[in-house]
Design a protein around this motif. Sequence first.
Motif, PDB file in Angstrom:
ATOM      1  N   LEU A 144       0.841  -1.213   0.000  1.00  0.00           N
ATOM      2  CA  LEU A 144       0.000   0.000   0.000  1.00  0.00           C
ATOM      3  C   LEU A 144       0.870   1.256   0.000  1.00  0.00           C
ATOM      4  CD1 LEU A 144      -2.887   1.150   0.201  1.00  0.00           C
ATOM      5  CD2 LEU A 144      -2.718   0.935   2.692  1.00  0.00           C
ATOM      6  N   GLU A 145       1.905   1.241   0.808  1.00  0.00           N
ATOM      7  CA  GLU A 145       2.807   2.403   0.854  1.00  0.00           C
ATOM      8  C   GLU A 145       3.441   2.650  -0.513  1.00  0.00           C
ATOM      9  OE1 GLU A 145       3.282   4.690   2.900  1.00  0.00           O
ATOM     10  OE2 GLU A 145       5.235   5.573   2.486  1.00  0.00           O
ATOM     11  N   TYR A 146       3.832   1.583  -1.180  1.00  0.00           N
ATOM     12  CA  TYR A 146       4.445   1.694  -2.504  1.00  0.00           C
ATOM     13  C   TYR A 146       3.481   2.390  -3.470  1.00  0.00           C
ATOM     14  CZ  TYR A 146       6.438   0.068  -6.952  1.00  0.00           C
ATOM     15  OH  TYR A 146       6.955  -0.005  -8.224  1.00  0.00           O
ATOM     16  N   ARG A 147       2.224   1.965  -3.432  1.00  0.00           N
ATOM     17  CA  ARG A 147       1.230   2.569  -4.326  1.00  0.00           C
ATOM     18  C   ARG A 147       0.962   4.041  -3.962  1.00  0.00           C
ATOM     19  NH1 ARG A 147      -0.584   3.971  -8.913  1.00  0.00           N
ATOM     20  NH2 ARG A 147      -2.809   4.467  -8.986  1.00  0.00           N
ATOM     21  N   LEU A 148       0.848   4.311  -2.662  1.00  0.00           N
ATOM     22  CA  LEU A 148       0.477   5.668  -2.244  1.00  0.00           C
ATOM     23  C   LEU A 148       1.647   6.650  -2.376  1.00  0.00           C
ATOM     24  CD1 LEU A 148      -1.863   4.767   0.734  1.00  0.00           C
ATOM     25  CD2 LEU A 148      -2.533   5.744  -1.486  1.00  0.00           C
ATOM     26  N   ALA A 149       2.850   6.119  -2.566  1.00  0.00           N
ATOM     27  CA  ALA A 149       3.976   7.006  -2.875  1.00  0.00           C
ATOM     28  C   ALA A 149       3.903   7.447  -4.341  1.00  0.00           C
ATOM     29  CB  ALA A 149       5.292   6.295  -2.587  1.00  0.00           C
ATOM     30  N   GLN A 150       3.086   6.731  -5.149  1.00  0.00           N
ATOM     31  CA  GLN A 150       2.954   7.087  -6.573  1.00  0.00           C
ATOM     32  C   GLN A 150       1.732   7.959  -6.841  1.00  0.00           C
ATOM     33  OE1 GLN A 150       2.172   3.119  -8.032  1.00  0.00           O
ATOM     34  NE2 GLN A 150       4.316   2.756  -8.566  1.00  0.00           N
ATOM     35  N   ALA A 151       0.720   7.864  -5.989  1.00  0.00           N
ATOM     36  CA  ALA A 151      -0.575   8.495  -6.283  1.00  0.00           C
ATOM     37  C   ALA A 151      -1.244   8.904  -4.977  1.00  0.00           C
ATOM     38  CB  ALA A 151      -1.473   7.504  -7.033  1.00  0.00           C
ATOM     39  N   ASP A 152      -2.012  10.002  -5.027  1.00  0.00           N
ATOM     40  CA  ASP A 152      -2.681  10.469  -3.802  1.00  0.00           C
ATOM     41  C   ASP A 152      -3.742   9.488  -3.320  1.00  0.00           C
ATOM     42  OD1 ASP A 152      -1.188  12.701  -3.625  1.00  0.00           O
ATOM     43  OD2 ASP A 152      -2.735  14.097  -4.315  1.00  0.00           O
ATOM     44  N   TYR A 153      -4.351   8.789  -4.283  1.00  0.00           N
ATOM     45  CA  TYR A 153      -5.396   7.812  -3.948  1.00  0.00           C
ATOM     46  C   TYR A 153      -5.116   6.542  -4.740  1.00  0.00           C
ATOM     47  CZ  TYR A 153      -7.682  11.870  -1.948  1.00  0.00           C
ATOM     48  OH  TYR A 153      -7.943  12.978  -1.200  1.00  0.00           O
ATOM     49  N   LEU A 154      -5.700   5.432  -4.303  1.00  0.00           N
ATOM     50  CA  LEU A 154      -5.340   4.141  -4.910  1.00  0.00           C
ATOM     51  C   LEU A 154      -5.597   4.115  -6.412  1.00  0.00           C
ATOM     52  CD1 LEU A 154      -6.429   1.806  -1.999  1.00  0.00           C
ATOM     53  CD2 LEU A 154      -4.138   2.041  -2.963  1.00  0.00           C
ATOM     54  N   ALA A 155      -6.696   4.750  -6.838  1.00  0.00           N
ATOM     55  CA  ALA A 155      -7.005   4.753  -8.269  1.00  0.00           C
ATOM     56  C   ALA A 155      -6.617   6.088  -8.913  1.00  0.00           C
ATOM     57  CB  ALA A 155      -8.494   4.479  -8.471  1.00  0.00           C
ATOM     58  N   GLY A 156      -5.757   6.833  -8.268  1.00  0.00           N
ATOM     59  CA  GLY A 156      -5.416   8.177  -8.762  1.00  0.00           C
ATOM     60  C   GLY A 156      -6.372   9.195  -8.163  1.00  0.00           C
ATOM     61  N   GLU A 157      -7.671   9.000  -8.400  1.00  0.00           N
ATOM     62  CA  GLU A 157      -8.702   9.831  -7.756  1.00  0.00           C
ATOM     63  C   GLU A 157      -9.342   9.025  -6.626  1.00  0.00           C
ATOM     64  OE1 GLU A 157     -12.705   9.446 -10.289  1.00  0.00           O
ATOM     65  OE2 GLU A 157     -10.971   9.719 -11.602  1.00  0.00           O
ATOM     66  N   TYR A 158      -9.974   9.743  -5.692  1.00  0.00           N
ATOM     67  CA  TYR A 158     -10.643   9.087  -4.556  1.00  0.00           C
ATOM     68  C   TYR A 158     -11.748   8.164  -5.084  1.00  0.00           C
ATOM     69  CZ  TYR A 158     -13.400   8.810  -0.178  1.00  0.00           C
ATOM     70  OH  TYR A 158     -14.088   8.385   0.931  1.00  0.00           O
ATOM     71  N   SER A 159     -11.775   6.936  -4.585  1.00  0.00           N
ATOM     72  CA  SER A 159     -12.733   5.956  -5.117  1.00  0.00           C
ATOM     73  C   SER A 159     -13.112   4.943  -4.038  1.00  0.00           C
ATOM     74  CB  SER A 159     -12.099   5.199  -6.304  1.00  0.00           C
ATOM     75  OG  SER A 159     -11.170   4.246  -5.813  1.00  0.00           O
ATOM     76  N   ILE A 160     -13.960   4.007  -4.442  1.00  0.00           N
ATOM     77  CA  ILE A 160     -14.363   2.939  -3.512  1.00  0.00           C
ATOM     78  C   ILE A 160     -13.164   2.093  -3.056  1.00  0.00           C
ATOM     79  CG2 ILE A 160     -16.800   2.807  -4.158  1.00  0.00           C
ATOM     80  CD1 ILE A 160     -16.108   0.505  -6.060  1.00  0.00           C
ATOM     81  N   ALA A 161     -12.082   2.099  -3.814  1.00  0.00           N
ATOM     82  CA  ALA A 161     -10.891   1.349  -3.375  1.00  0.00           C
ATOM     83  C   ALA A 161     -10.332   1.958  -2.083  1.00  0.00           C
ATOM     84  CB  ALA A 161      -9.828   1.340  -4.471  1.00  0.00           C
ATOM     85  N   ASP A 162     -10.334   3.297  -1.998  1.00  0.00           N
ATOM     86  CA  ASP A 162      -9.874   3.951  -0.757  1.00  0.00           C
ATOM     87  C   ASP A 162     -10.851   3.679   0.386  1.00  0.00           C
ATOM     88  OD1 ASP A 162      -7.584   5.642  -1.898  1.00  0.00           O
ATOM     89  OD2 ASP A 162      -9.267   6.181  -3.186  1.00  0.00           O
ATOM     90  N   MET A 163     -12.148   3.727   0.071  1.00  0.00           N
ATOM     91  CA  MET A 163     -13.140   3.488   1.132  1.00  0.00           C
ATOM     92  C   MET A 163     -13.009   2.077   1.697  1.00  0.00           C
ATOM     93  SD  MET A 163     -16.565   5.201  -0.427  1.00  0.00           S
ATOM     94  CE  MET A 163     -16.386   6.398  -1.732  1.00  0.00           C
ATOM     95  N   ALA A 164     -12.656   1.119   0.833  1.00  0.00           N
ATOM     96  CA  ALA A 164     -12.510  -0.267   1.295  1.00  0.00           C
ATOM     97  C   ALA A 164     -11.265  -0.451   2.158  1.00  0.00           C
ATOM     98  CB  ALA A 164     -12.448  -1.206   0.092  1.00  0.00           C
TER      99      ALA A 164
END
Length: 240
Positions: A144-164
Amino acid sequence: MIDLHYVATANGMKIAIMLQELGLDYRVINYGLFEGEHLTAAFKRINPNNKLPAIIDHDPAGGGDPLPVFETGAILLYLAEKSGRFLPAGPRDRAVAQQWLFWQMAGLGPMHGQAHHFLRYAPDGQDYGKTRYANEALRLLKVLEYRLAQADYLAGEYSIADMATWPWVGGAALIDIDITQFPAMADWVERVGARPAVQAAVAGKDTAVPPEYLQKHAVLTPEQWSNMFGEKLLAASDLR
Ligand SMILES: N[C@@H](CCC(=O)N[C@@H](CS)C(=O)NCC(=O)O)C(=O)O
Protein backbone atom coordinates in the motif's frame (compact mmCIF):
# COMPACT_ATOMS: atom_id res chain seq x y z
CA MET A 1 -34.21 3.89 1.22
CA ILE A 2 -31.38 1.50 2.00
CA ASP A 3 -31.24 -0.73 5.05
CA LEU A 4 -27.68 -1.14 6.29
CA HIS A 5 -27.33 -4.33 8.33
CA TYR A 6 -24.32 -3.25 10.24
CA VAL A 7 -21.64 -3.93 12.75
CA ALA A 8 -19.12 -1.22 13.58
CA THR A 9 -15.99 -2.93 12.31
CA ALA A 10 -13.68 -2.08 9.43
CA ASN A 11 -15.94 -3.92 7.00
CA GLY A 12 -19.05 -2.15 8.27
CA MET A 13 -17.30 1.21 8.16
CA LYS A 14 -16.58 0.86 4.42
CA ILE A 15 -20.28 0.94 3.65
CA ALA A 16 -21.15 3.61 6.23
CA ILE A 17 -18.56 5.83 4.49
CA MET A 18 -19.95 5.15 1.02
CA LEU A 19 -23.53 5.86 2.09
CA GLN A 20 -22.41 9.12 3.70
CA GLU A 21 -20.41 10.07 0.60
CA LEU A 22 -23.47 9.50 -1.56
CA GLY A 23 -25.80 11.33 0.82
CA LEU A 24 -28.32 8.51 0.43
CA ASP A 25 -31.24 7.89 2.75
CA TYR A 26 -30.39 4.88 4.85
CA ARG A 27 -31.22 3.32 8.17
CA VAL A 28 -28.80 1.33 10.27
CA ILE A 29 -29.76 -2.00 11.80
CA ASN A 30 -27.03 -2.77 14.31
CA TYR A 31 -26.03 -6.32 15.27
CA GLY A 32 -23.97 -7.46 18.25
CA LEU A 33 -21.28 -9.81 16.92
CA PHE A 34 -20.25 -11.11 20.32
CA GLU A 35 -23.91 -11.83 21.05
CA GLY A 36 -24.26 -13.73 17.77
CA GLU A 37 -27.18 -11.56 16.64
CA HIS A 38 -26.23 -12.19 13.01
CA LEU A 39 -26.46 -15.97 13.37
CA THR A 40 -30.16 -16.22 12.61
CA ALA A 41 -32.26 -17.68 9.81
CA ALA A 42 -33.77 -14.21 9.22
CA PHE A 43 -30.37 -12.64 8.59
CA LYS A 44 -29.32 -15.64 6.52
CA ARG A 45 -32.06 -14.74 4.03
CA ILE A 46 -30.26 -11.41 3.56
CA ASN A 47 -26.73 -12.84 3.60
CA PRO A 48 -26.42 -16.64 3.28
CA ASN A 49 -22.86 -16.23 4.57
CA ASN A 50 -24.16 -14.75 7.87
CA LYS A 51 -21.54 -11.97 7.82
CA LEU A 52 -21.92 -8.24 8.22
CA PRO A 53 -22.45 -5.79 6.70
CA ALA A 54 -25.16 -6.31 4.09
CA ILE A 55 -27.63 -3.92 2.52
CA ILE A 56 -31.18 -4.08 1.25
CA ASP A 57 -31.91 -1.50 -1.41
CA HIS A 58 -35.65 -0.79 -1.42
CA ASP A 59 -35.33 1.23 -4.61
CA PRO A 60 -32.90 -0.93 -6.54
CA ALA A 61 -31.10 -0.03 -9.72
CA GLY A 62 -33.24 -1.50 -12.50
CA GLY A 63 -36.43 -1.53 -10.38
CA GLY A 64 -38.20 -4.58 -8.99
CA ASP A 65 -38.24 -6.12 -5.53
CA PRO A 66 -35.98 -4.89 -2.75
CA LEU A 67 -32.46 -6.10 -3.47
CA PRO A 68 -30.21 -7.58 -0.77
CA VAL A 69 -26.47 -7.34 -1.47
CA PHE A 70 -23.69 -8.84 0.65
CA GLU A 71 -19.85 -8.77 0.48
CA THR A 72 -18.50 -5.28 0.96
CA GLY A 73 -16.69 -5.20 -2.40
CA ALA A 74 -19.93 -6.09 -4.19
CA ILE A 75 -21.90 -3.54 -2.15
CA LEU A 76 -19.40 -0.78 -2.97
CA LEU A 77 -19.45 -1.66 -6.66
CA TYR A 78 -23.26 -1.83 -6.68
CA LEU A 79 -23.61 1.60 -5.05
CA ALA A 80 -20.88 3.12 -7.25
CA GLU A 81 -22.54 1.82 -10.40
CA LYS A 82 -26.00 2.85 -9.25
CA SER A 83 -24.88 6.39 -8.43
CA GLY A 84 -22.25 6.80 -11.12
CA ARG A 85 -19.81 8.00 -8.46
CA PHE A 86 -16.50 6.95 -6.88
CA LEU A 87 -15.58 4.54 -9.68
CA PRO A 88 -13.69 6.13 -12.58
CA ALA A 89 -15.58 6.12 -15.88
CA GLY A 90 -12.78 5.30 -18.34
CA PRO A 91 -11.84 1.62 -18.75
CA ARG A 92 -8.19 2.14 -17.84
CA ASP A 93 -8.87 4.06 -14.61
CA ARG A 94 -11.79 1.80 -13.75
CA ALA A 95 -9.52 -1.26 -14.06
CA VAL A 96 -7.04 0.37 -11.68
CA ALA A 97 -9.76 1.15 -9.12
CA GLN A 98 -11.15 -2.38 -9.34
CA GLN A 99 -7.72 -3.96 -9.05
CA TRP A 100 -7.10 -2.13 -5.77
CA LEU A 101 -10.60 -2.89 -4.54
CA PHE A 102 -10.06 -6.61 -5.22
CA TRP A 103 -6.62 -6.42 -3.64
CA GLN A 104 -8.26 -5.13 -0.47
CA MET A 105 -11.04 -7.71 -0.59
CA ALA A 106 -8.83 -10.71 -1.31
CA GLY A 107 -5.60 -9.60 0.37
CA LEU A 108 -5.47 -6.84 2.93
CA GLY A 109 -8.89 -7.56 4.47
CA PRO A 110 -8.59 -11.32 4.97
CA MET A 111 -4.92 -11.26 5.97
CA HIS A 112 -5.37 -8.41 8.45
CA GLY A 113 -8.49 -10.21 9.66
CA GLN A 114 -6.42 -13.30 10.43
CA ALA A 115 -3.72 -11.17 12.06
CA HIS A 116 -6.38 -9.63 14.32
CA HIS A 117 -7.66 -13.11 15.11
CA PHE A 118 -4.31 -14.62 16.05
CA LEU A 119 -2.88 -11.57 17.82
CA ARG A 120 -5.99 -10.38 19.66
CA TYR A 121 -8.37 -13.31 20.12
CA ALA A 122 -6.56 -16.66 19.85
CA PRO A 123 -5.49 -18.53 22.99
CA ASP A 124 -1.86 -18.14 24.12
CA GLY A 125 0.78 -19.80 21.98
CA GLN A 126 -0.09 -20.06 18.27
CA ASP A 127 3.31 -18.71 17.31
CA TYR A 128 3.22 -20.04 13.75
CA GLY A 129 -0.15 -18.39 13.00
CA LYS A 130 0.83 -15.17 14.75
CA THR A 131 4.06 -14.82 12.80
CA ARG A 132 2.54 -15.86 9.50
CA TYR A 133 -0.30 -13.30 9.61
CA ALA A 134 1.66 -10.48 11.29
CA ASN A 135 4.23 -10.76 8.48
CA GLU A 136 1.59 -10.85 5.79
CA ALA A 137 -0.27 -7.88 7.32
CA LEU A 138 2.95 -5.87 7.33
CA ARG A 139 3.87 -6.94 3.80
CA LEU A 140 0.49 -5.78 2.48
CA LEU A 141 0.94 -2.38 4.13
CA LYS A 142 4.28 -2.09 2.37
CA VAL A 143 2.47 -2.74 -0.92
CA LEU A 144 0.00 0.00 0.00
CA GLU A 145 2.81 2.40 0.85
CA TYR A 146 4.45 1.69 -2.50
CA ARG A 147 1.23 2.57 -4.33
CA LEU A 148 0.48 5.67 -2.24
CA ALA A 149 3.98 7.01 -2.87
CA GLN A 150 2.95 7.09 -6.57
CA ALA A 151 -0.57 8.49 -6.28
CA ASP A 152 -2.68 10.47 -3.80
CA TYR A 153 -5.40 7.81 -3.95
CA LEU A 154 -5.34 4.14 -4.91
CA ALA A 155 -7.01 4.75 -8.27
CA GLY A 156 -5.42 8.18 -8.76
CA GLU A 157 -8.70 9.83 -7.76
CA TYR A 158 -10.64 9.09 -4.56
CA SER A 159 -12.73 5.96 -5.12
CA ILE A 160 -14.36 2.94 -3.51
CA ALA A 161 -10.89 1.35 -3.37
CA ASP A 162 -9.87 3.95 -0.76
CA MET A 163 -13.14 3.49 1.13
CA ALA A 164 -12.51 -0.27 1.29
CA THR A 165 -8.93 0.09 2.48
CA TRP A 166 -8.93 3.07 4.83
CA PRO A 167 -10.91 1.50 7.72
CA TRP A 168 -8.58 -1.53 7.82
CA VAL A 169 -5.46 0.64 7.93
CA GLY A 170 -7.05 2.46 10.86
CA GLY A 171 -6.98 -0.84 12.77
CA ALA A 172 -3.26 -1.50 12.21
CA ALA A 173 -2.26 -0.22 15.67
CA LEU A 174 -4.36 -3.00 17.20
CA ILE A 175 -2.02 -5.54 15.61
CA ASP A 176 1.05 -3.58 16.68
CA ILE A 177 1.82 -1.92 13.37
CA ASP A 178 2.74 1.73 13.62
CA ILE A 179 1.80 3.33 10.32
CA THR A 180 3.89 6.44 10.94
CA GLN A 181 6.72 4.32 9.47
CA PHE A 182 4.85 4.69 6.15
CA PRO A 183 4.84 8.42 5.28
CA ALA A 184 2.72 8.29 2.11
CA MET A 185 0.15 6.11 3.87
CA ALA A 186 0.07 8.34 6.94
CA ASP A 187 -0.69 11.35 4.66
CA TRP A 188 -3.40 9.39 2.85
CA VAL A 189 -4.94 8.30 6.16
CA GLU A 190 -5.22 11.97 7.08
CA ARG A 191 -6.45 13.05 3.64
CA VAL A 192 -9.23 10.46 3.57
CA GLY A 193 -10.01 10.96 7.27
CA ALA A 194 -10.52 14.69 6.72
CA ARG A 195 -13.42 14.12 4.32
CA PRO A 196 -16.69 15.23 5.93
CA ALA A 197 -18.44 12.01 4.89
CA VAL A 198 -15.72 9.88 6.48
CA GLN A 199 -15.89 11.92 9.67
CA ALA A 200 -19.68 11.58 9.73
CA ALA A 201 -19.44 7.79 9.40
CA VAL A 202 -16.70 7.49 12.02
CA ALA A 203 -18.58 9.66 14.52
CA GLY A 204 -22.14 8.61 13.60
CA LYS A 205 -24.23 7.60 16.58
CA ASP A 206 -25.22 4.32 14.87
CA THR A 207 -21.96 3.69 13.04
CA ALA A 208 -19.08 4.68 15.38
CA VAL A 209 -16.87 1.80 16.57
CA PRO A 210 -17.62 0.99 20.24
CA PRO A 211 -14.73 0.57 22.72
CA GLU A 212 -15.29 -3.19 23.12
CA TYR A 213 -14.24 -3.68 19.48
CA LEU A 214 -11.02 -1.75 20.09
CA GLN A 215 -9.58 -3.86 22.88
CA LYS A 216 -6.11 -5.00 22.02
CA HIS A 217 -6.55 -8.33 23.75
CA ALA A 218 -10.15 -9.36 23.86
CA VAL A 219 -11.20 -11.80 26.56
CA LEU A 220 -14.41 -13.50 25.50
CA THR A 221 -16.89 -15.48 27.59
CA PRO A 222 -17.41 -19.08 26.40
CA GLU A 223 -20.71 -18.01 24.86
CA GLN A 224 -19.11 -15.09 23.00
CA TRP A 225 -16.34 -17.41 21.80
CA SER A 226 -18.90 -19.89 20.50
CA ASN A 227 -20.71 -17.10 18.61
CA MET A 228 -17.56 -15.65 17.14
CA PHE A 229 -15.40 -18.67 16.38
CA GLY A 230 -16.97 -21.86 17.69
CA GLU A 231 -20.02 -24.09 17.61
CA LYS A 232 -22.72 -21.44 17.29
CA LEU A 233 -20.94 -19.94 14.30
CA LEU A 234 -20.63 -23.34 12.65
CA ALA A 235 -24.26 -24.18 13.42
CA ALA A 236 -25.39 -21.05 11.56
CA SER A 237 -24.44 -22.71 8.29
CA ASP A 238 -27.17 -25.31 8.95
CA LEU A 239 -29.90 -22.74 9.59
CA ARG A 240 -32.84 -22.93 7.19
N1 LIG B 1 -15.64 -10.57 2.94
C1 LIG B 1 -16.71 -10.13 3.79
C2 LIG B 1 -16.25 -10.16 5.23
C3 LIG B 1 -17.36 -9.86 6.19
C4 LIG B 1 -16.97 -10.18 7.62
O1 LIG B 1 -16.10 -11.03 7.87
N2 LIG B 1 -17.65 -9.54 8.53
C5 LIG B 1 -17.38 -9.75 9.94
C6 LIG B 1 -17.46 -8.45 10.67
S1 LIG B 1 -16.17 -7.39 10.12
C7 LIG B 1 -18.42 -10.68 10.50
O2 LIG B 1 -19.58 -10.61 10.15
N3 LIG B 1 -17.99 -11.53 11.43
C8 LIG B 1 -18.89 -12.35 12.13
C9 LIG B 1 -18.68 -13.81 11.91
O3 LIG B 1 -17.70 -14.19 11.26
O4 LIG B 1 -19.52 -14.57 12.37
C10 LIG B 1 -17.13 -8.73 3.37
O5 LIG B 1 -16.28 -7.98 2.92
O6 LIG B 1 -18.34 -8.42 3.48
